[in-house]
Design an enzyme around this catalytic site. Structure first.
Site, PDB file in Angstrom:
ATOM      1  N   GLU A   1     -70.484  67.429 -39.523  1.00  0.00           N
ATOM      2  CA  GLU A   1     -69.535  67.756 -40.600  1.00  0.00           C
ATOM      3  C   GLU A   1     -69.530  69.269 -40.811  1.00  0.00           C
ATOM      4  O   GLU A   1     -70.591  69.888 -40.716  1.00  0.00           O
ATOM      5  CB  GLU A   1     -69.966  67.077 -41.909  1.00  0.00           C
TER       6      GLU A   1
ATOM      7  N   ARG B   1     -75.733  59.369 -44.483  1.00  0.00           N
ATOM      8  CA  ARG B   1     -75.836  60.741 -43.989  1.00  0.00           C
ATOM      9  C   ARG B   1     -75.443  60.774 -42.532  1.00  0.00           C
ATOM     10  O   ARG B   1     -75.874  59.899 -41.775  1.00  0.00           O
ATOM     11  CB  ARG B   1     -77.281  61.241 -44.090  1.00  0.00           C
TER      12      ARG B   1
ATOM     13  N   HIS C   1     -66.088  61.705 -45.950  1.00  0.00           N
ATOM     14  CA  HIS C   1     -67.199  61.879 -46.896  1.00  0.00           C
ATOM     15  C   HIS C   1     -66.716  61.840 -48.355  1.00  0.00           C
ATOM     16  O   HIS C   1     -66.914  62.768 -49.139  1.00  0.00           O
ATOM     17  CB  HIS C   1     -67.952  63.198 -46.616  1.00  0.00           C
TER      18      HIS C   1
HETATM   19  N1  LIG Z   1     -71.005  58.950 -48.750  1.00  0.00           N
HETATM   20  C1  LIG Z   1     -71.218  59.637 -49.846  1.00  0.00           C
HETATM   21  O1  LIG Z   1     -70.345  60.317 -50.356  1.00  0.00           O
HETATM   22  C2  LIG Z   1     -72.574  59.570 -50.503  1.00  0.00           C
HETATM   23  C3  LIG Z   1     -72.654  59.695 -51.896  1.00  0.00           C
HETATM   24  C4  LIG Z   1     -73.905  59.612 -52.508  1.00  0.00           C
HETATM   25  C5  LIG Z   1     -75.044  59.443 -51.731  1.00  0.00           C
HETATM   26  N2  LIG Z   1     -74.941  59.353 -50.365  1.00  0.00           N
HETATM   27  C6  LIG Z   1     -76.121  59.163 -49.523  1.00  0.00           C
HETATM   28  O2  LIG Z   1     -76.524  57.815 -49.584  1.00  0.00           O
HETATM   29  C7  LIG Z   1     -77.901  57.725 -49.241  1.00  0.00           C
HETATM   30  C8  LIG Z   1     -78.607  56.759 -50.159  1.00  0.00           C
HETATM   31  O3  LIG Z   1     -78.518  57.207 -51.502  1.00  0.00           O
HETATM   32  P1  LIG Z   1     -79.300  56.432 -52.676  1.00  0.00           P
HETATM   33  O4  LIG Z   1     -78.860  57.059 -53.941  1.00  0.00           O
HETATM   34  O5  LIG Z   1     -79.191  54.981 -52.482  1.00  0.00           O
HETATM   35  O6  LIG Z   1     -80.797  56.904 -52.337  1.00  0.00           O
HETATM   36  P2  LIG Z   1     -82.157  56.173 -52.786  1.00  0.00           P
HETATM   37  O7  LIG Z   1     -83.213  57.218 -52.666  1.00  0.00           O
HETATM   38  O8  LIG Z   1     -81.980  55.468 -54.085  1.00  0.00           O
HETATM   39  O9  LIG Z   1     -82.379  55.063 -51.650  1.00  0.00           O
HETATM   40  C9  LIG Z   1     -82.718  55.359 -50.334  1.00  0.00           C
HETATM   41  C10 LIG Z   1     -83.652  54.263 -49.835  1.00  0.00           C
HETATM   42  O10 LIG Z   1     -83.878  54.459 -48.438  1.00  0.00           O
HETATM   43  C11 LIG Z   1     -85.235  54.098 -48.178  1.00  0.00           C
HETATM   44  N3  LIG Z   1     -85.616  54.691 -46.892  1.00  0.00           N
HETATM   45  C12 LIG Z   1     -85.951  55.972 -46.650  1.00  0.00           C
HETATM   46  N4  LIG Z   1     -86.189  56.141 -45.322  1.00  0.00           N
HETATM   47  C13 LIG Z   1     -85.994  54.928 -44.746  1.00  0.00           C
HETATM   48  C14 LIG Z   1     -86.097  54.460 -43.421  1.00  0.00           C
HETATM   49  N5  LIG Z   1     -86.405  55.285 -42.413  1.00  0.00           N
HETATM   50  N6  LIG Z   1     -85.846  53.166 -43.172  1.00  0.00           N
HETATM   51  C15 LIG Z   1     -85.533  52.308 -44.185  1.00  0.00           C
HETATM   52  N7  LIG Z   1     -85.424  52.706 -45.462  1.00  0.00           N
HETATM   53  C16 LIG Z   1     -85.642  53.994 -45.743  1.00  0.00           C
HETATM   54  C17 LIG Z   1     -85.993  54.601 -49.373  1.00  0.00           C
HETATM   55  O11 LIG Z   1     -87.227  53.949 -49.533  1.00  0.00           O
HETATM   56  C18 LIG Z   1     -85.030  54.281 -50.507  1.00  0.00           C
HETATM   57  O12 LIG Z   1     -85.294  53.018 -51.091  1.00  0.00           O
HETATM   58  C19 LIG Z   1     -78.433  59.167 -49.295  1.00  0.00           C
HETATM   59  O13 LIG Z   1     -78.541  59.647 -47.973  1.00  0.00           O
HETATM   60  C20 LIG Z   1     -77.343  59.933 -49.993  1.00  0.00           C
HETATM   61  O14 LIG Z   1     -77.298  61.270 -49.573  1.00  0.00           O
HETATM   62  C21 LIG Z   1     -73.717  59.400 -49.752  1.00  0.00           C
END
Ligand SMILES: NC(=O)c1ccc[n+]([C@@H]2O[C@H](COP(=O)([O-])OP(=O)(O)OC[C@H]3O[C@@H](n4cnc5c(N)ncnc54)[C@H](O)[C@@H]3O)[C@@H](O)[C@H]2O)c1
Length: 316
Positions: free
Chosen positions: A273, A244, A291
């Site tokens: 963005e 993000r 993105h």
């Molecule tokens: N670039 C892209 O196009 C794209 C696509 C899909 C998802 N994403 C983003 O990727 C990120 C992760 O997605 P995901 O599906 O793996 O999510 P997820 O919920 O499976 O995993 C996120 C992890 O982060 C941990 N977490 C939360 N706050 C934290 C902190 N302060 N410090 C350490 N760990 C922390 C949580 O415990 C969790 O295990 C999200 O922000 C999502 O929006 C980006």
């Protein structure tokens, strides 16, 4: 029953729904006409990605709607709780794009260690006249194999990143605010698999021990990586953010790149963005993508079929 996939859906999703007897409409109806369209066409399922909004007004005005589905993860564009209170099912496909995002991370990493992001900027300009100069500039590449990757956020995408890193011969460490330990299984093409057990390490250790840091956390109130965190990193470490915008302080990032503390950054997401800061876009040490982490044909196929499976199990 009729499904309106207002922001599109993969052919695989259309096929699965059609085979189950649904009528799938992929017309992109303008937001202000959406309520009328849903009611006039007796739509039961509204599918959206990030563009179409399903707010309280729409939920109230479309009493025959049974499901709102989001192809992808974030549901910021849907009033999820309100919809559920009104008896609608709200579904999404959180895991469908995890490996696509993870592969993009390695696109940035493998490109970064060989300066491809910069070479691709300079070869068109100077490749013909200063080939030998460029060759020298990009001579001191490095390999990922044998290096340490620190994964911050060890959820769905973080673990997919770990799998690729393990396959590439890297040491994996992670920090997760909520997941203390996790098993990751790497599957190979011939049916073999190898499992690894990991335990979360303190952030300071992950920052100071990693050659590469990759962020996979949800949106946060504060920066996860700012000036104090860059200070704790190894000299010449690199960072990738495909989670993000707003998780990395871009002002501190540019300072760390300019001082040489950080050798390069790979960014798929940006604080501002869709108009990222020019200082970020123009920095030759930043590998950039707009993105597109989830934007692969395979992920779109999985999103379509996962939505179809969920819709069929709810309504059939
Ligand atoms: N670039 C892209 O196009 C794209 C696509 C899909 C998802 N994403 C983003 O990727 C990120 C992760 O997605 P995901 O599906 O793996 O999510 P997820 O919920 O499976 O995993 C996120 C992890 O982060 C941990 N977490 C939360 N706050 C934290 C902190 N302060 N410090 C350490 N760990 C922390 C949580 O415990 C969790 O295990 C999200 O922000 C999502 O929006 C980006």
């Amino acid at each position: 029953m009729k499904v309106l996939a207002n922001d599109g859906i993969s052919q695989s999703g259309i096929d699965a729904l059609t085979a189950a007897g649904f009528e799938v409409n992929t017309t992109n109806v303008a937001q202000e006409q959406l309520i009328n369209y849903i009611n006039e066409n007796d739509i039961s399922v509204l599918l959206v990605r990030s563009a179409t909004k399903a707010r309280k007004d729409l939920i109230d005005a479309c009493p025959n709607l049974k499901i709102i589905g989001r192809g992808g993860v974030g549901m910021d564009n849907i009033d999820v709780e309100y919809a559920r209170e009104k008896g609608l099912k709200v579904i999404n496909t959180p895991a469908a794009s995890s490996s696509s995002v993870a592969e993009l991370v390695f696109g940035h990493l493998y490109g970064g260690v060989r300066f491809l992001h910069d070479a691709n900027r300079n070869m068109p300009l100077e490749g013909e006249t200063k080939f030998k100069v460029l060759k020298k500039n990009y001579a001191k590449g490095s390999e990922l194999r044998g290096k340490t990757i620190g994964i911050i956020g060890f959820g769905r995408i973080g673990r997919e990143v770990a799998k690729i890193a393990l396959g590439a011969g890297m040491k994996v460490i992670y920090n997760d605010a909520y997941i203390d330990e996790a098993d990751v299984t790497v599957d190979f093409f011939d049916g073999q698999s190898v499992s690894f057990h990991f335990e979360s390490q303190p952030m300071a250790e992950v920052l100071s021990e990693s050659d590469f840091i990759s962020l996979h956390v949800p949106a946060q109130k504060d920066y996860i990586i700012g000036a104090p965190e860059f200070d704790q990193m190894k000299e010449g470490a690199a960072i990738v953010n495909a989670s993000r915008g707003g998780v990395v302080d871009e002002v501190a990032l540019i300072a760390a790149l300019e001082s040489g503390k950080i050798s390069f950054a790979g960014l798929d997401v940006f604080e501002n963005e869709p108009t990222p800061a020019i200082k970020v876009l123009m920095n030759g040490r930043v590998s950039l993508s707009p993105h597109i982490g989830a934007a692969t044909n395979e992920a779109q196929d999985r999103i379509g079929t996962e939505l179809a499976t969920q819709i069929i199990s709810i309504l059939k």
